[in-house]
Design an enzyme around this catalytic site. Structure first.
Site, short mmCIF file in Angstrom:
data_model
loop_
_atom_site.label_atom_id
_atom_site.label_comp_id
_atom_site.label_asym_id
_atom_site.label_seq_id
_atom_site.Cartn_x
_atom_site.Cartn_y
_atom_site.Cartn_z
CE LYS A 112 38.19 44.65 30.63
NZ LYS A 112 38.54 43.47 31.45
CB SER A 138 37.79 44.82 34.68
OG SER A 138 38.43 43.78 33.98
CB SER A 174 37.87 40.65 34.55
OG SER A 174 38.52 41.26 35.63
#
Length: 470
Positions: free
Chosen positions: A81, A157, A181
């Site tokens: 990420k 996310s 997330s």
């Protein structure tokens, strides 16, 4: 072809490299070809680091040729990420302001995966600064599509990693989770995700030289996404354990002593009694049946400990910390990116120091009550999200939509606040989309969550990887 290298599990890929059935270089080439094929439609991988990945794969092959013992993830490609540092690559957080913020070292979980033989192939997309919404859309890289349907979000996310794993670009992704997330993208993309106990894996979530404030220290944990629960277990064994770089990480063995059977599971289909979509309830019911079939004692309970108080304390602590930095953060979020947090702050005003300190005590009391609850029920089964996957950007439509979708992830929020481990696992499909549930456990008993999730997966598996769909 169903036997293509990129379709195999991470465990199978590593075993093939260790056994000499395939080279790490060939394995990497297969994944880079898959990324080139599907990423234009999905937009999950934001920064491809092919040259560095080739060097890492070559090093694995040279070690095998020299007769050295290879690690448990030998040659396995993975994504990271945009929040998490990979040496020599910008850690952008999806924001233009950080597009040249090149990392000087790997973040601790990246370093551990690399030490186990895994090969980072690129960064993945996220909402700008993690603050711009629940859909994976960044100012710097645009929207990420859900491989199952462009009509719904891949979640956030860590949505870039969820979409990359689901579409076969990599077998493993490294995300992070402070309230859903990792688990929400796993559920929406039809893969598995692990949110570990607070302090289980060493991490470094600094933006610049200063460490974050208390809530950000305690709530944010790094966690893997994978296509199988067995691969989550493999990565968990690599990432767990103390490290000098992070004093929060504790020396607890990754796998605990088995508990007497039958293990009791508290089923909570509708946390807080606020309502749950029929397809989500059906997923929880199906998972409960799967666990019963596997020999677990599933007990329906009315709710988890102190849910409303937990959600309020979570919001007040986190938004108080956001408020102090908001004048600096808001301009970094791009056009419209400020709305999500500003609506949250309008609902929950920052508190003064005395109230903030009181809330730290509230959190300890909530953790104590969860500990008592989990003494009777070592596992909790519930939804990841109480609604089906939503349209991209729906959380930014108006304050009411934002609140409705935030409340849908209430069990994720509550378990993050309590610092508990959880595994999200698919439990079939509905209307052509995957539906996911989560297994929540006692602190540092990720193994219990993984064992139960594997029984759900064995009976209700969703077919991934998939080719991106319209």
């Amino acid at each position: 072809m169903r036997d293509a290298l990129w379709q195999k599990s991470a465990g199978a890929q590593a075993a093939a490299v260790r056994g000499g059935a395939v080279t790490a270089t060939a394995l990497l080439a297969a994944h880079l070809e898959r990324i080139a094929e599907v990423n234009p439609a999905v937009n999950a991988v934001t920064q491809l680091i092919a040259d560095r990945a080739h060097a890492d794969a070559d090093a694995v092959d040279r070690r095998r040729a020299a007769g050295e013992k290879l690690g448990p993830l030998a040659g396995v490609p993975f994504t990271v990420k945009e929040t998490t540092a990979v040496e020599g690559v910008p850690t952008t957080f999806g924001a233009t302001a950080f597009r040249h913020a090149t990392a000087r070292a790997d973040a601790p979980p990246v370093a551990r995966l690399r030490a186990a033989g895994a090969v980072p192939v690129g960064h993945t997309n996220m909402p700008t600064l993690v603050l711009a919404g629940m859909h994976t859309r960044s100012e710097l890289f645009g929207d990420t599509a859900n491989p199952w349907s462009r009509a719904v979000t891949p979640g956030g996310s860590s949505g870039g990693d969820g979409a990359a794993v689901a579409s076969g670009m990599v077998p493993l992704g490294l995300g992070n989770d402070a309230g859903g997330s990792v688990r929400i993208p796993a559920a929406f993309c039809g893969v598995a995700g692990l949110k570990p106990t607070t302090g289980r894996y060493p991490a470094d979530h600094r933006i610049g030289p200063d460490d974050p404030a208390l809530a950000a220290q305690e709530l944010v944990v790094d966690g893997p996404l994978a296509r199988t629960v067995a691969d989550l277990r493999l990565v968990h064994g690599v990432l767990a354990g103390a490290a000098p770089c992070d004093p929060r990480a504790v020396p607890v063995p990754p796998f605990g002593v088995p508990l007497p059977a039958p293990l009791k599971v508290a089923k909570v289909a509708d946390p807080g009694g606020e309502g749950v979509h029929p397809s989500v309830r059906a997923a929880v019911d199906a998972a409960a049946d799967a666990l019963s079939d596997a020999g677990y004692e599933v007990c329906e309970v009315p709710d988890v400990p102190r849910l409303d108080e937990t959600l309020e304390a979570y919001a007040r602590m986190t938004l108080t910390e956001f408020a102090s930095a908001w004048p600096r953060l808001k301009p970094l979020l791009g056009e419209g990116g400020h709305r999500y947090i500003e609506w949250c702050m309008a609902r929950t005003r920052p508190v003064d120091l005395a109230e903030y300190l009181r809330l730290t005590g509230v959190r300890l009391g909530i953790r104590r009550d969860w500990a008592a609850f989990l003494t009777e029920y070592p596992l909790v089964l519930g939804p990841v999200f109480t609604l089906p996957p939503f349209a991209p950007g729906e959380e930014l439509r108006d304050p009411e939509s934002s609140l409705r979708l935030q409340r849908a992830m209430r069990l994720c929020t509550a378990t993050s606040f309590a610092g508990l481990p959880a595994v999200a696992v698919p439990a079939g499909t509905a209307d052509g989309l995957p539906r996911g549930v989560q297994l929540i456990g006692r602190p540092y008993r990720e193994d219990l969550c993984l064992n139960a999730a594997e029984e759900v997966e064995r009976r209700l598996a969703v077919p991934v990887p998939i080719d991106p769909r319209p």
